[in-house]
Design an enzyme around this catalytic site. Structure first.
Site, PDB file in Angstrom:
ATOM      1  N   HIS A 196     -74.318  43.899 -34.180  1.00 20.50           N
ATOM      2  CA  HIS A 196     -73.845  43.598 -32.829  1.00 20.50           C
ATOM      3  C   HIS A 196     -72.436  44.134 -32.596  1.00 20.50           C
ATOM      4  CE1 HIS A 196     -72.355  39.452 -34.361  1.00 20.50           C
ATOM      5  NE2 HIS A 196     -71.273  40.095 -34.008  1.00 20.50           N
ATOM      6  N   GLU A 245     -76.450  41.560 -29.099  1.00 14.40           N
ATOM      7  CA  GLU A 245     -77.292  41.353 -30.275  1.00 14.40           C
ATOM      8  C   GLU A 245     -78.459  42.354 -30.251  1.00 14.40           C
ATOM      9  OE1 GLU A 245     -76.329  39.367 -32.503  1.00 14.40           O
ATOM     10  OE2 GLU A 245     -75.589  37.460 -31.717  1.00 14.40           O
ATOM     11  N   ASP A 285     -75.620  42.104 -38.100  1.00 14.19           N
ATOM     12  CA  ASP A 285     -76.867  42.592 -37.493  1.00 14.19           C
ATOM     13  C   ASP A 285     -76.611  43.809 -36.599  1.00 14.19           C
ATOM     14  OD1 ASP A 285     -75.492  41.389 -35.440  1.00 14.19           O
ATOM     15  OD2 ASP A 285     -77.066  39.948 -34.915  1.00 14.19           O
ATOM     16  N   ASP A 320     -65.508  39.556 -25.160  1.00 13.81           N
ATOM     17  CA  ASP A 320     -66.471  38.455 -25.032  1.00 13.81           C
ATOM     18  C   ASP A 320     -65.808  37.084 -25.088  1.00 13.81           C
ATOM     19  OD1 ASP A 320     -65.774  38.780 -27.699  1.00 13.81           O
ATOM     20  OD2 ASP A 320     -67.768  39.396 -28.333  1.00 13.81           O
TER      21      ASP A 320
HETATM   22  C1  F6R Z   1     -65.574  39.595 -31.344  1.00 14.42           C
HETATM   23  C2  F6R Z   1     -66.741  40.476 -31.331  1.00 14.42           C
HETATM   24  C3  F6R Z   1     -67.686  40.560 -32.484  1.00 14.42           C
HETATM   25  C4  F6R Z   1     -66.973  40.782 -33.824  1.00 14.42           C
HETATM   26  C5  F6R Z   1     -67.984  40.816 -34.975  1.00 14.42           C
HETATM   27  C6  F6R Z   1     -67.298  40.966 -36.325  1.00 14.42           C
HETATM   28  O1  F6R Z   1     -64.877  39.661 -30.118  1.00 14.42           O
HETATM   29  O2  F6R Z   1     -66.934  41.104 -30.340  1.00 14.42           O
HETATM   30  O3  F6R Z   1     -68.598  41.588 -32.249  1.00 14.42           O
HETATM   31  O4  F6R Z   1     -66.266  41.982 -33.771  1.00 14.42           O
HETATM   32  O5  F6R Z   1     -68.745  39.655 -34.961  1.00 14.42           O
HETATM   33  O6  F6R Z   1     -66.499  39.849 -36.555  1.00 14.42           O
HETATM   34  P1  F6R Z   1     -65.556  39.750 -37.844  1.00 14.42           P
HETATM   35  O7  F6R Z   1     -64.446  40.727 -37.626  1.00 14.42           O
HETATM   36  O8  F6R Z   1     -65.056  38.326 -37.839  1.00 14.42           O
HETATM   37  O9  F6R Z   1     -66.400  40.084 -39.024  1.00 14.42           O
END
Ligand code: F6R
Length: 243
Positions: free
Chosen positions: A141, A146, A139, A70
């Site tokens: 994701h 989301e 959440d 992303d």
């Molecule tokens: C980032 C991504 C997100 C993260 C998620 C957890 O490229 O795709 O889904 O993996 O938000 O982020 P952290 O590891 O910072 O808790």
């Protein structure tokens, strides 16, 4: 339902090592593999480990191709908080991967549909993702998919939820600077990867991990779809383990 491999590590550093073992195994069998990558805090120990392992001659990224999950909408590749820049600083600049073999969705795309379609096509032309790295949001994701009413299939634009913007504001000067939209691989894109490795650390993720892997499969908990993937390895630390 498929079986999910769950590996419990002592701490985030060990999560990084065990995840690196998974990538090393794929790279050894297929030196020209396609890897799917994630940003965020959780993959950092893994990226440090991969850098060390290439320095030590255990792995070689010269023929590897990579596709990131992303990117924030509206951020240029060299913006300090862009995911392209994150990848350069935390991994690509320190390994032998060729710049032209790394793709991240274009945050500045004007024709969003064309950019998303081209992103999917590039992955397809490479022969698909061999191993996809995932983290998880509070959440549920994955990527920036989301909670919603159906599982999005392909790379697309998403509005970020307040919870996600709040969680990510730690990287920005203030919440107002956190973009409100992003581009992300779809759930279909993620599910098409031949192998998935999810890394999760911290007690604050134990609840959502339980819902994702032991609750019903629902687009309201996007990561729950992983229960239907045939090759998922979840590597979490003791704090995050939902057992
Ligand atoms: C980032 C991504 C997100 C993260 C998620 C957890 O490229 O795709 O889904 O993996 O938000 O982020 P952290 O590891 O910072 O808790």
């Amino acid at each position: 339902m498929y079986h999910v491999n769950i590996v419990v590590a002592k701490n985030p550093a060990e999560v990084g090592k065990l995840a690196a073992d998974q990538f090393e195994a794929v790279l050894r069998v297929k030196p020209a593999c396609v890897i799917g990558l994630a940003t965020g805090s959780t993959p950092l120990p893994l990226y440090r480990e991969l850098i060390e392992r290439e320095k030590a001659g255990r792995i070689d990224f010269r023929r590897v191709r990579s596709a990131n999950l992303d990117e924030y909408k509206g951020l240029a590749p060299d913006h300090p908080q862009s995911y392209r820049r994150f990848m350069q600083e935390n991994l690509f600049d320190h390994i032998s991967i060729k710049p032209e073999n790394t793709i991240v969705p274009d945050g500045l795309a004007q024709d969003v549909d064309a950019m998303c379609a081209a992103y999917e096509k590039q992955i397809e032309d490479w022969g698909g993702v061999d191993v996809q790295l995932l983290g998880i949001g509070h959440d549920g994701h994955i990527g920036f998919n989301e909670p919603c009413d159906s599982f999005p299939r392909m790379t697309h634009e998403v509005e970020l939820t307040d919870m996600t913007r709040e969680a990510n504001k730690r990287f920005f000067d203030s919440i107002d600077e956190v973009p409100t939209a992003a581009f992300t691989m779809g759930i279909g894109t993620v599910m098409a990867a031949r192998k998935i490795v999810m890394v999760v650390t911290g007690a604050d993720k134990a609840g959502i991990l339980r819902q994702s892997f032991f609750g019903p499969v629902t687009p309201q908990v996007p990561a729950s779809v992983l229960q239907f993937h045939p090759d998922v390895t979840l590597i979490c630390d003791e704090a995050a383990f939902p057992g």
